[in-house]
Enzyme design. Structure first.
Site, PDB file in Angstrom:
ATOM      1  N   TYR A 106       0.817  -1.211   0.000  1.00  0.00           N
ATOM      2  CA  TYR A 106       0.000   0.000   0.000  1.00  0.00           C
ATOM      3  C   TYR A 106       0.857   1.270   0.000  1.00  0.00           C
ATOM      4  O   TYR A 106       0.421   2.320  -0.459  1.00  0.00           O
ATOM      5  CB  TYR A 106      -0.904   0.029   1.233  1.00  0.00           C
TER       6      TYR A 106
ATOM      7  N   ASP B 201     -12.466  -9.092   4.088  1.00  0.00           N
ATOM      8  CA  ASP B 201     -13.746  -9.049   3.359  1.00  0.00           C
ATOM      9  C   ASP B 201     -14.308 -10.467   3.219  1.00  0.00           C
ATOM     10  O   ASP B 201     -15.512 -10.697   3.345  1.00  0.00           O
ATOM     11  CB  ASP B 201     -13.584  -8.446   1.959  1.00  0.00           C
TER      12      ASP B 201
ATOM     13  N   LYS C 259       2.994 -15.577   1.910  1.00  0.00           N
ATOM     14  CA  LYS C 259       3.161 -16.241   0.612  1.00  0.00           C
ATOM     15  C   LYS C 259       4.648 -16.537   0.483  1.00  0.00           C
ATOM     16  O   LYS C 259       5.317 -16.121  -0.479  1.00  0.00           O
ATOM     17  CB  LYS C 259       2.622 -15.320  -0.501  1.00  0.00           C
TER      18      LYS C 259
ATOM     19  N   ASP D  60      -3.163 -18.266  -0.065  1.00  0.00           N
ATOM     20  CA  ASP D  60      -4.184 -18.889  -0.921  1.00  0.00           C
ATOM     21  C   ASP D  60      -4.920 -19.993  -0.160  1.00  0.00           C
ATOM     22  O   ASP D  60      -6.154 -20.087  -0.194  1.00  0.00           O
ATOM     23  CB  ASP D  60      -3.574 -19.413  -2.236  1.00  0.00           C
TER      24      ASP D  60
ATOM     25  N   ASP E 233      -6.420  -7.061   3.984  1.00  0.00           N
ATOM     26  CA  ASP E 233      -7.540  -6.362   3.354  1.00  0.00           C
ATOM     27  C   ASP E 233      -8.455  -7.380   2.669  1.00  0.00           C
ATOM     28  O   ASP E 233      -9.675  -7.382   2.851  1.00  0.00           O
ATOM     29  CB  ASP E 233      -7.007  -5.356   2.326  1.00  0.00           C
TER      30      ASP E 233
HETATM   31  C1  IPM Z   1     -10.390  -1.304   4.050  1.00  0.00           C
HETATM   32  C2  IPM Z   1     -10.638  -0.645   2.724  1.00  0.00           C
HETATM   33  C3  IPM Z   1      -9.500   0.306   2.396  1.00  0.00           C
HETATM   34  C4  IPM Z   1      -8.220  -0.492   2.350  1.00  0.00           C
HETATM   35  C5  IPM Z   1      -9.694   1.117   1.095  1.00  0.00           C
HETATM   36  C6  IPM Z   1     -10.989   1.897   1.110  1.00  0.00           C
HETATM   37  C7  IPM Z   1      -8.529   2.019   0.829  1.00  0.00           C
HETATM   38  O1  IPM Z   1     -10.823  -1.604   1.734  1.00  0.00           O
HETATM   39  O2  IPM Z   1     -10.259  -0.577   5.071  1.00  0.00           O
HETATM   40  O3  IPM Z   1     -10.352  -2.527   4.113  1.00  0.00           O
HETATM   41  O4  IPM Z   1      -7.896  -1.088   1.312  1.00  0.00           O
HETATM   42  O5  IPM Z   1      -7.518  -0.542   3.363  1.00  0.00           O
HETATM   43 MG    MG Z   2     -10.918  -3.568   2.475  1.00  0.00          MG
END
Ligand code: IPM
Ligand code: MG
Length: 360
Positions: A141, A251, A191, A223, A247
């Site tokens: 990042y 999700d 990884k 993975d 990240d």
């Molecule tokens: C998160 C989000 C952020 C990230 C984005 C919005 C920049 O996806 O907080 O998980 O990638 O960190």
């Molecule tokens: Mg995110």
């Protein structure tokens, strides 16, 4: 206690869920006789509209002065084509870095009353209780060189995944420290079969682990981790990983909790000059422009982020627990927002916030 809090509602549903989180914050602090001073600041798309920058200097100053910061979400579709430095997301990355919040804690729990909200089989999901510790201020990042150069078929895009030993050490200590208060198991995700970056990650994690002989450590490739999160989520207690892997995996893990709207997060760091811990609290979900302004968004991730703030930044455990208990009670009534697929009519964002207050 006096709580001095910066609020950055941001974009999209950020403003709606933050409003409910503040409602709950005011309610619980009133009840327990604390006083709250809120300051509002600009971050993300709204900051670009009002100041030209996603992360105005005034916001940095406010963040430094506050005891803790509560964030909604950033991101607006009108900036989809904008260069990176003119995108709302840059504001979020900027504030994380400026505050030095290197450890992002994302707890994932499968609440009993939400088992049917997950598309996965109940017996698979039931009992899930993990916390993802995502490194937040390093890795791909932020690494340099980065950028797009050249022309035509030679156009090249570069990002750099970089970590120092010190960066890996501090987030690893955080993970092991947390594991001690839980089931005493850390799973480090990397990884290392391909990336040197992950090889250093694994080596440093193994070294730090020697200081915590009471905590079990295992390693899993990213993975395979993506698969095991769905096949066997109960095997995880503390999941430690670098920025981008964290990240993506968080999700995915949200599916276990029924909806990404359920997930809170706490980003913790140490203020270098004073040694004071600082915290940035935000739901894991994004700005969801498709449902923004419709009073539909699930505010529970934001509300649980307030609970995390009370606990981590102010040491107010009783107050944090009161919020958590009220959230569970609301879930048990089934009066939840549409993302959780309630059997009856979905509740609005505001109704959920009010119900949590009523339960405190
Ligand atoms: C998160 C989000 C952020 C990230 C984005 C919005 C920049 O996806 O907080 O998980 O990638 O960190
Ligand atoms: Mg995110």
């Amino acid at each position: 206690m006096n709580l001095n809090i910066l609020v950055l509602p941001g974009d999209g549903i950020g403003t709606e869920v933050t409003r409910e989180a503040i409602r709950v914050l005011r309610h619980v602090t009133d009840k327990y006789h604390h006083s709250v001073k809120l300051t509002e600041g600009l971050l993300g798309g709204i900051a670009i509209h009002k100041t030209g920058s996603p992360f105005p200097p005034a916001t940095v100053e406010l963040a430094v002065k506050a005891d803790a910061t509560l964030l909604g979400a950033v991101g607006l579709p009108e900036f989809d084509e904008a260069p990176p430095e003119k995108r709302p997301e840059r504001g979020l990355l900027g504030i994380r870095k400026a505050m030095g919040v290197f450890a992002n804690l994302r707890p994932v729990r499968a609440y009993k009353s939400l088992l049917d909200s997950s598309p996965l089989k109940n017996d698979l999901v039931e009992g899930t209780d993990m916390i993802i510790v995502r490194e937040l201020t390093g890795g791909i990042y932020y690494g340099t060189p980065r950028g797009i150069s050249g022309q035509g078929p030679d156009t090249r895009a570069v990002n750099t995944m970089t970590y120092t030993r010190a960066e890996i050490e501090r987030v690893t200590h955080m993970a092991f420290h947390l594991a001690r208060g839980r089931k005493k198991k850390v799973t480090s995700v990397d990884k290392s079969n391909v990336l040197e970056n992950s090889q250093l990650w694994r080596q440093v994690v193994v070294e730090v682990a020697r200081e915590y002989p009471d905590v079990t450590l295992d390693h899993i490739l990213v993975d395979n981790c993506a698969m095991q999160l769905i096949l066997n989520p109960k095997r995880f207690d503390v999941v430690l990983t670098e920025n981008m892997f964290g990240d993506i995996l968080s999700d995915e893990a949200a599916v276990l909790a029924g909806s990404i709207g359920m997930l809170p997060s706490a980003s913790i760091g140490e203020r270098k000059s004073s040694g004071v811990w600082v915290g940035l609290y935000e739901p894991v979900h994004g700005s969801a422009p498709d449902i923004a302004g419709q009073n539909k968004a699930n505010p529970l991730g934001a509300i649980m982020s307030v609970a995390a703030m009370l606990e981590y930044s102010f040491g107010l455990k009783k107050e944090a627990e009161a919020v958590g208990v009220a959230v569970e009670a609301v879930l048990a009534t089934g009066r939840v927002t549409a993302d959780l697929h309630p059997t009856g009519a979905p509740a609005t964002t505001e109704q959920v916030g009010e119900a949590v207050c009523a339960g405190i």
